[in-house]
Design a protein around this motif. Structure first.
Motif, PDB file in Angstrom:
ATOM      1  N   VAL A   1     -30.449 -14.346  43.451  1.00  0.00           N
ATOM      2  CA  VAL A   1     -31.489 -14.401  42.338  1.00  0.00           C
ATOM      3  C   VAL A   1     -32.272 -13.024  42.530  1.00  0.00           C
ATOM      4  CG1 VAL A   1     -31.535 -16.739  42.439  1.00  0.00           C
ATOM      5  CG2 VAL A   1     -33.148 -15.313  43.859  1.00  0.00           C
ATOM      6  N   GLY A   2     -32.244 -12.070  43.293  1.00  0.00           N
ATOM      7  CA  GLY A   2     -33.090 -10.825  43.330  1.00  0.00           C
ATOM      8  C   GLY A   2     -32.489  -9.980  44.412  1.00  0.00           C
ATOM      9  N   MET A   3     -32.984  -8.755  44.195  1.00  0.00           N
ATOM     10  CA  MET A   3     -32.744  -7.784  45.676  1.00  0.00           C
ATOM     11  C   MET A   3     -34.014  -6.966  45.550  1.00  0.00           C
ATOM     12  SD  MET A   3     -29.023  -6.073  45.101  1.00  0.00           S
ATOM     13  CE  MET A   3     -29.113  -5.536  43.293  1.00  0.00           C
ATOM     14  N   GLU A  31     -39.453  -4.150  53.077  1.00  0.00           N
ATOM     15  CA  GLU A  31     -40.023  -5.508  53.563  1.00  0.00           C
ATOM     16  C   GLU A  31     -41.101  -5.943  52.890  1.00  0.00           C
ATOM     17  OE1 GLU A  31     -38.598  -7.365  56.047  1.00  0.00           O
ATOM     18  OE2 GLU A  31     -37.186  -5.980  56.651  1.00  0.00           O
ATOM     19  N   ASN A  32     -41.845  -5.107  51.937  1.00  0.00           N
ATOM     20  CA  ASN A  32     -43.057  -5.447  51.423  1.00  0.00           C
ATOM     21  C   ASN A  32     -42.752  -6.304  50.014  1.00  0.00           C
ATOM     22  OD1 ASN A  32     -44.853  -3.960  53.479  1.00  0.00           O
ATOM     23  ND2 ASN A  32     -44.263  -2.332  52.360  1.00  0.00           N
ATOM     24  N   ASP A  33     -41.747  -6.291  49.630  1.00  0.00           N
ATOM     25  CA  ASP A  33     -41.478  -7.063  48.572  1.00  0.00           C
ATOM     26  C   ASP A  33     -41.290  -8.542  48.863  1.00  0.00           C
ATOM     27  OD1 ASP A  33     -41.256  -4.619  46.753  1.00  0.00           O
ATOM     28  OD2 ASP A  33     -39.252  -4.435  47.072  1.00  0.00           O
ATOM     29  N   SER A  34     -41.896  -9.316  48.219  1.00  0.00           N
ATOM     30  CA  SER A  34     -41.869 -10.798  48.531  1.00  0.00           C
ATOM     31  C   SER A  34     -40.881 -11.521  47.232  1.00  0.00           C
ATOM     32  CB  SER A  34     -43.204 -11.463  48.325  1.00  0.00           C
ATOM     33  OG  SER A  34     -43.699 -11.167  47.004  1.00  0.00           O
ATOM     34  N   ARG A  35     -40.153 -12.553  48.051  1.00  0.00           N
ATOM     35  CA  ARG A  35     -39.009 -13.252  47.229  1.00  0.00           C
ATOM     36  C   ARG A  35     -38.927 -14.586  48.014  1.00  0.00           C
ATOM     37  NH1 ARG A  35     -37.324 -11.090  42.893  1.00  0.00           N
ATOM     38  NH2 ARG A  35     -36.857  -9.004  43.982  1.00  0.00           N
ATOM     39  N   ASP A  36     -38.621 -15.510  47.077  1.00  0.00           N
ATOM     40  CA  ASP A  36     -38.493 -16.864  47.550  1.00  0.00           C
ATOM     41  C   ASP A  36     -37.085 -16.809  47.883  1.00  0.00           C
ATOM     42  OD1 ASP A  36     -41.185 -17.753  46.953  1.00  0.00           O
ATOM     43  OD2 ASP A  36     -40.782 -18.188  45.050  1.00  0.00           O
ATOM     44  N   GLY A  37     -36.631 -18.006  48.796  1.00  0.00           N
ATOM     45  CA  GLY A  37     -35.310 -18.248  49.030  1.00  0.00           C
ATOM     46  C   GLY A  37     -34.852 -17.683  50.576  1.00  0.00           C
TER      47      GLY A  37
END
Length: 416
Positions: free
Chosen positions: A126-128, A132-138
């Motif tokens: 669902v994303g890349m 480390e600072n980028d937030s992402r659910d899952g």
């Protein structure tokens, strides 16, 4: 199934190209990889796919072909006919002087899933993110290399901002065979004729269209009917284009017109499997890029084109083998020199992109030839493009060198 936190190579998509990438990585000594797929389980009932000589060679190079050869039907050649007579025939045994595998293989696609590759399911990308600072659910998995084998609507390609368009531009002419229908069927009564010999693909040309026919006998009945009604009858692959003026292709076909091998109408007794799709050409503007990790596109994620000649899946599988060999070399080079560049990866990406462009051109030529009509040019010139095509094929088809050239083109050996 939970994903590991880290891996060296992440393969997204467990179709033929993705599975081939995994097999090739293992062959070249890279066992730190994960292959994910959004589908809950692999195919049970499965369509038969064609693996051409060049792809058989590539699979042999990673020790992945013996099991397939033992289970497949060996394709011996193909014929082109009109409704009344044979126009052209070429046999693959002319490839003996070029390859140790002078044949095509017809095999159910789900046989590729039984080669020992463990797929993590169901996981959809669902994303890349690059840091480390980028937030992402899952769930999050870190990878140094990502192989996007996730189809024509590739999420990997979209996120990495890699363009995807027809190489001839947005105004490229649409071929008359853009809408296709394919099906695996049984007939009642079963046709018996030289054109039904197992191992031969037959194509019948008629005005503005092309009908193809491949007999599989009883070889794959268990696999092909895995989700449906079992049958002991011979199964045949059939297909043709549906002109755009006739609207969208039907979901299924219950009756087809008389074929060259049977002067009577042939009733479809059982529809085992069918599909319909629109066929057009597109290629990614680049198939390797950096998005933190090194990202590669293979298979339909990298290029799509007409199914004429059965080249698409074959090209994708060869892409996977060549890319993964380059990846393992890059891994080794990076271990010896952490400051090294991506020259190895860019070189193979440029070569595979060029091969894809060649294949798109080849399939467009085949489609254009198949779509010629028998309508005369003018009242004073009672000839048509299809008439000229048939005449040329009848004449040139009598020469072994021409038959060998056509078999060579379909085999992919000149576009490895």
């Amino acid at each position: 199934m939970s994903l590991p936190e880290n891996t060296t190579v992440l393969v997204v998509g467990a179709g033929p190209a993705g599975l081939t990438a995994a097999l090739s990585l293992a062959h070249h000594g890279c066992h730190d990889f994960v292959i994910v797929d959004a589908v809950v389980e692999g195919l049970r009932a499965s369509r038969v796919v064609t693996i051409h000589s060049a792809t058989v060679e590539a699979l042999a190079s990673i020790d992945a072909v013996d099991g397939l050869v033992s289970q497949a039907i060996r394709g011996k050649g193909f014929r082109i006919t009109s409704r009344s007579s044979q126009i052209f025939e070429a046999k693959f045994d002319s490839l003996k002087k070029h390859s140790a595998h002078p044949y095509a293989l017809y095999i159910p696609q789900n046989k590729l899933q039984s080669l020992g590759v463990q797929v993590q399911r169901p996981h959809r990308v669902v994303g890349m993110k690059q840091n480390e600072n980028d937030s992402r659910d899952g769930q999050v998995i870190r990878a140094r290399y990502i192989i996007g084998a996730d189809g024509a609507r590739s999420i990997i390609r979209t996120i990495a901002c890699m363009g995807f368009s027809d190489p001839e531009g947005p105004n490229a002419a649409e071929n008359a065979l853009v809408q296709m229908v394919s099906a695996d069927v049984t007939f009642e009564p079963e046709p018996v004729d030289p054109f039904t010999l197992e191992g031969y693909l037959s194509g019948t040309v008629f005005s503005g269209n092309f009908f193809f026919f491949a007999p599989f006998g009883n070889s794959f009945n268990a696999e092909l009917t895995g989700d449906g009604k079992p049958t002991t009858k011979s199964i045949f692959r059939v297909g043709c284009a549906v002109p755009g003026k006739n609207g969208e292709p039907p979901c299924s076909t219950k009756r087809i017109r008389p074929l060259t091998f049977n002067p009577r109408p042939v009733k479809v007794d059982q529809l085992v499997w069918s599909t319909r799709h629109r066929s057009h050409s597109a290629i990614a503007d680049r198939i390797f890029t950096r998005f933190g990790a090194a990202i590669f596109l293979v298979g339909d994620a990298a290029h799509i084109h007409s199914p004429a000649g059965g080249q698409g899946m074959n090209l994708g599988m060869r892409d996977a083998i060549f890319f993964t060999e380059a990846i393992t070399k890059h891994i080794q080079a990076s271990a010896e020199n952490p400051d090294g560049d991506d020259a190895i990866l860019q070189e193979i990406a440029d070569a595979r992109h060029a091969r894809a462009l060649e294949t798109i051109g080849f399939t467009k030529t085949l489609s254009n030839l198949a779509s010629l009509t028998y309508d005369p040019y003018a009242w004073w010139m009672p000839f048509s493009g299809a008439w000229v095509r048939d005449l040329v094929l009848r004449i040139l088809g009598g020469f072994d060198c021409v038959q060998s050239k056509v078999a060579w083109g379909l085999s992919g050996l000149g576009r490895r």
